[in-house]
Scaffold this active site. Structure first.
Site, short mmCIF file in Angstrom:
data_model
loop_
_atom_site.label_atom_id
_atom_site.label_comp_id
_atom_site.label_asym_id
_atom_site.label_seq_id
_atom_site.Cartn_x
_atom_site.Cartn_y
_atom_site.Cartn_z
CG ASP A 57 35.42 -80.45 -52.91
OD1 ASP A 57 36.46 -79.43 -53.00
OD2 ASP A 57 36.59 -81.88 -53.39
N GLY A 58 35.71 -77.89 -50.48
CA GLY A 58 36.28 -77.54 -49.91
C GLY A 58 37.82 -77.17 -50.43
NE ARG A 66 50.50 -71.38 -28.54
CZ ARG A 66 49.62 -70.67 -28.15
NH1 ARG A 66 48.19 -71.95 -27.32
NH2 ARG A 66 49.00 -69.57 -27.34
CE LYS A 108 49.56 -68.53 -11.25
NZ LYS A 108 49.65 -69.69 -11.71
C1 R5P Z 1 51.72 -68.40 -22.89
O1 R5P Z 1 52.88 -68.82 -23.65
C2 R5P Z 1 52.28 -67.46 -23.93
O2 R5P Z 1 52.99 -66.38 -24.00
C3 R5P Z 1 50.67 -66.39 -24.08
O3 R5P Z 1 50.51 -66.14 -22.14
C4 R5P Z 1 49.37 -67.65 -24.17
O4 R5P Z 1 49.19 -67.97 -25.21
C5 R5P Z 1 48.15 -66.68 -23.51
O5 R5P Z 1 47.37 -67.83 -23.43
P1 R5P Z 1 45.78 -67.45 -23.23
O6 R5P Z 1 45.07 -65.97 -24.26
O7 R5P Z 1 44.24 -68.93 -23.88
O8 R5P Z 1 45.80 -67.16 -21.56
#
Ligand code: R5P
Length: 290
Positions: free
Chosen positions: A33-34, A93, A189
């Site tokens: 069942d995992g 995260r 940017k």
């Molecule tokens: C962001 O804060 C991290 O340092 C990475 O740049 C990010 O997690 C990269 O995500 P992805 O590969 O989806 O662009």
């Protein structure tokens, strides 16, 4: 005694070799069942210092649950001196609330890990330094940059320029460049007009240069693909991509290679095809110094 969880068996073995410590074997299996089964197959004296090596990346819940099973079993064996080494710490995260009544999953994880009486947690390039503050026990956030720099030194004939794909990653580039005594920069940017945004290197030209991109995590690969395209446009002769944690969702490696990367390389904080840089020495040296 080193215990290697399912997610970090090779790394745990390498750490055990570095420390000349005994590697404890586990019996793990999945029921139909995992659900998971775990047994610690060694007798461990109660006063033994135990180090568990277990990254908690994908599948996060399974790897995290296995860590809890190991911890709970050790607690039943009256073992109290336990250090957890989780080079990639899952659920890092979300370390704060962006909307009301969201679960701060990094905090929930911290609470659970501490429930089992862990004495110390060691991780590598945590997504945010502030994660350490979610714990009441010491948390050591190691850097993989010296190991990555060493690997670059050994494998590159010409010193590359080290480039971060954004400002947030510039300290990684700086750390590696300082070790290698080379230039570093990051992509920024710049808004040229209300409608036009240009992304370019902040301080130096990459024209005719070999470039290494460094980031902490590659997840979808989108950030790196964008960076490679810009660097190629700006005349870089080659772009090699490095990261600490190869999360690599779906076809991330393929997308990065298709964008023109010469190579994609990462540490073994997570298992993957590109996990060629071992963190064993970084972790073992830190443990020796404690
Ligand atoms: C962001 O804060 C991290 O340092 C990475 O740049 C990010 O997690 C990269 O995500 P992805 O590969 O989806 O662009």
């Amino acid at each position: 005694m080193i215990i290697g969880g399912s997610a970090s068996q090779s790394l745990a073995s390498q750490v055990a070799i570095e420390l000349n410590d005994k590697l404890c074997s586990l019996e793990t299996k999945k029921f139909p069942d995992g659900e998971r089964y775990l047994r610690i197959k060694e007798d461990i004296p109660e006063d033994e210092k135990v180090i568990i090596v277990q990254s908690t990346g994908y599948p996060q819940d399974e790897n995290m649950m296995e860590l809890f099973f190991i911890l709970d079993t050790l607690s039943d064996m009256n073992i109290t001196d336990i250090t957890v080494v989780s080079p990639y710490l899952g659920y890092s995260r979300q370390e704060r609330r962006f909307k009301e009544v969201e679960c701060i999953s990094a905090k929930a994880t911290a609470r659970l890990i501490q429930t089992f009486g862990v004495k110390r947690l060691i991780s590598v390039n945590l997504h945010e330094d502030s994660i350490c503050e979610l714990y009441d026990i010491p948390v050591d956030n190691l850097s993989a940059m010296p190991a990555i720099a060493e690997h670059i030194k050994e494998t590159f004939e010409v010193k590359p320029v080290i480039l971060a794909p954004d400002k947030g990653a510039q300290n990684f580039a700086k750390e590696i460049a300082t070790i290698l005594d080379t230039d570093y920069d990051y992509l920024e940017k710049v808004r040229l007009s209300p409608e036009v945004v240009e992304t370019k290197t902040k301080n130096i030209s990459v024209q005719d240069k070999s470039v290494v991109i460094i980031d902490d995590i590659i997840s979808t690969g989108g950030t790196i693909v964008n960076a490679i395209e810009i660097l190629k446009e700006q005349g870089a002769v080659s772009v090699d991509v490095f990261c600490v944690h190869p999360v690599l969702v779906n076809d991330a490696v393929l997308k990065i290679n298709a964008a023109g990367a010469k190579s994609v390389q990462a540490t073994n904080s997570l298992k993957s095809d590109v996990s060629v840089i071992s963190l064993a020495k970084t972790i073992a040296n830190h443990l020796k110094a404690l």
